[in-house]
Motif scaffolding. Structure first.
Motif, short mmCIF file in Angstrom:
data_model
loop_
_atom_site.label_atom_id
_atom_site.label_comp_id
_atom_site.label_asym_id
_atom_site.label_seq_id
_atom_site.Cartn_x
_atom_site.Cartn_y
_atom_site.Cartn_z
N TYR A 209 -15.65 33.24 31.35
CA TYR A 209 -16.67 33.14 30.31
C TYR A 209 -16.39 31.99 29.36
O TYR A 209 -15.26 31.48 29.27
CB TYR A 209 -16.75 34.46 29.53
CG TYR A 209 -17.35 35.58 30.36
CD1 TYR A 209 -18.71 35.85 30.32
CD2 TYR A 209 -16.55 36.34 31.21
CE1 TYR A 209 -19.27 36.86 31.09
CE2 TYR A 209 -17.09 37.36 31.99
CZ TYR A 209 -18.46 37.60 31.92
OH TYR A 209 -19.00 38.60 32.70
N LEU A 215 -16.14 40.46 25.74
CA LEU A 215 -16.74 41.49 26.58
C LEU A 215 -16.59 42.84 25.90
O LEU A 215 -15.50 43.23 25.49
CB LEU A 215 -16.08 41.49 27.95
CG LEU A 215 -16.26 40.19 28.76
CD1 LEU A 215 -15.52 40.26 30.08
CD2 LEU A 215 -17.73 39.88 28.99
N ASP A 219 -21.18 45.36 27.89
CA ASP A 219 -20.99 44.60 29.13
C ASP A 219 -20.52 45.52 30.27
O ASP A 219 -20.92 45.32 31.42
CB ASP A 219 -19.97 43.48 28.92
CG ASP A 219 -20.49 42.39 28.00
OD1 ASP A 219 -21.47 41.73 28.38
OD2 ASP A 219 -19.94 42.23 26.90
N PHE A 253 -11.83 43.84 33.15
CA PHE A 253 -11.93 42.77 32.15
C PHE A 253 -10.53 42.47 31.63
O PHE A 253 -9.69 43.36 31.50
CB PHE A 253 -12.79 43.21 30.96
CG PHE A 253 -14.24 43.46 31.28
CD1 PHE A 253 -14.83 42.95 32.43
CD2 PHE A 253 -15.02 44.22 30.42
CE1 PHE A 253 -16.16 43.19 32.71
CE2 PHE A 253 -16.36 44.46 30.69
CZ PHE A 253 -16.93 43.94 31.84
N SER A 260 -12.41 35.33 27.90
CA SER A 260 -12.71 36.59 28.58
C SER A 260 -12.92 36.31 30.06
O SER A 260 -13.57 35.33 30.44
CB SER A 260 -13.96 37.24 27.99
OG SER A 260 -13.74 37.63 26.65
#
Length: 373
Positions: A209, A215, A219, A253, A260
């Motif tokens: 990202y 996030l 998300d 994540f 991120s």
């Protein structure tokens, strides 16, 4: 050897760059398609020069060839693969930019174009022209099929082995769901999924990202619902990467280099690079027929090289179709697909012409021997 037999994850962008003023992309396929004609023209310039023919005539020939290939290939696709639709909607035939070209139609277009060219310029007999054009047709075919590979189209069937190509371009397009947030998507071999099936490989899709993007729980909901649904909805994704139809999306994540990152785990399907197989044998055919022109053109009967080319090219194409996914839905229930059915008469015509030209040459030589005696 281990590297050679290992699979490749292929997600090359079909666009090379975007022309700023026009906001229009320059694509690998278009560049290689046009490049094929440019390279072919330069080779024909050289061949004509070697044989004492005016090089300016190649420019006239090029016009015939470009029109023949584009019109013939487009009509071939429309009439061979979906005649009902295109005959009911003839305006759609003109929309060549939407894709759909058939090499069998292109081949018939070339033969017709050379017939017309030879009628207008009788100093260039049709068979003389075809014996030389096979050299450049082969190299152009190789470049076009390489363009198909860059487009991630005309993919092959499963290899059921460790080698092959996992086509990930369509998956990447889905994962770039927001250009304002997603900076890059890359694919890595390995991951949390497990496979004991040859030709099915654990892979990881890594979404990187933009800096500053965080996030959140929202998300997570998006990944588990909308993104998962999108990855399972499109056939162009599902037939290449399995993200688990009957199970939750496997992802995580984390932070990397103050960014991120999201990783999504799936199983990639390794497929034959059928486009490159065809490009490879086209290059070999080009070398073969260049050698025949250089070493045997005064020995072989006129038209024999063209006949041999037709036999070899379409025989190889017939075999190559066994490694390809079918192009249209109606081919699924067929023993031989449309590409193979169209190749058979071209192979037979090539064999027939070889026999005819050989017999004609023998009779000519026998007649000359009788005159001498």
């Amino acid at each position: 050897m281990e590297f050679i037999l290992n699979f490749l994850i292929w997600s090359s962008d079909p666009d090379i760059f975007v022309i700023p003023i026009l906001d229009h992309p320059v694509r690998w396929y278009g560049l290689l398609f046009a490049g094929g004609f440019i390279v072919s023209q330069q080779i024909m310039f050289w061949l004509f020069k070697q044989e004492g023919r005016p090089e300016k005539d190649v420019e006239k020939l090029t016009v015939y060839m470009v029109v023949a290939v584009v019109v013939g290939a487009r009509l071939g696709h429309c009439l061979f693969y979906n005649p009902g639709f295109y005959l009911s909607n003839p305006i759609e035939i003109l929309k060549i930019w939407e894709g759909g070209l058939a090499s069998h139609g292109g081949a018939l277009g070339i033969i017709l174009a050379i017939f017309l060219f030879s009628k207008k310029y009788p100093q260039y007999p049709m068979l003389w022209m075809l014996d030389r054009l096979v050299i450049v047709v082969a190299i152009t075919g190789a470049m076009i099929r390489t363009g198909n590979f860059f487009n991630s189209e005309m993919e092959g069937k499963m290899t059921n082995a460790n080698y092959g190509v996992v086509y990930a371009r369509f998956t990447e397009d889905v994962l770039r769901y927001d250009d304002r947030k997603v900076e890059d998507v890359i694919f890595l071999k390995g991951g949390e999924k497990v496979s004991n099936t040859p030709g099915i490989h654990p892979i990881t899709a890594k979404i990187i990202y933009q800096r500053g993007v965080e996030l959140t729980a929202q998300d997570k909901v998006f990944f588990e619902n909308q993104l998962r649904s999108a990855l399972l909805r499109y056939d162009d994704v599902v037939e290449h990467i399995d993200f688990g139809k009957d199970e939750p999306l496997a992802y995580k994540f984390y932070q990397e280099d103050n960014r991120s990152v999201a990783e999504i785990y799936g199983l990639g399907v390794s497929r034959h690079a059928a486009q490159l197989y065809e490009a490879g044998y086209c290059i070999l055919l080009m070398l073969l027929f260049f050698w025949l022109w250089k070493e045997k053109r005064f020995v072989l009967p006129q038209g024999f090289s063209f006949a041999l080319f037709m036999t070899l090219l379409w025989s190889l194409r017939f075999v190559d179709e066994f490694f390809k996914l079918n192009q249209e839905a109606f081919e699924e229930g067929m023993t031989l697909n449309m590409g193979q059915l169209l190749s058979i008469p071209l192979v037979l015509s090539g064999i027939g012409m070889m026999i005819y030209f050989h017999q004609k040459s023998k009779k000519t030589m026998s007649g000359e021997d009788r005159k001498i005696s």
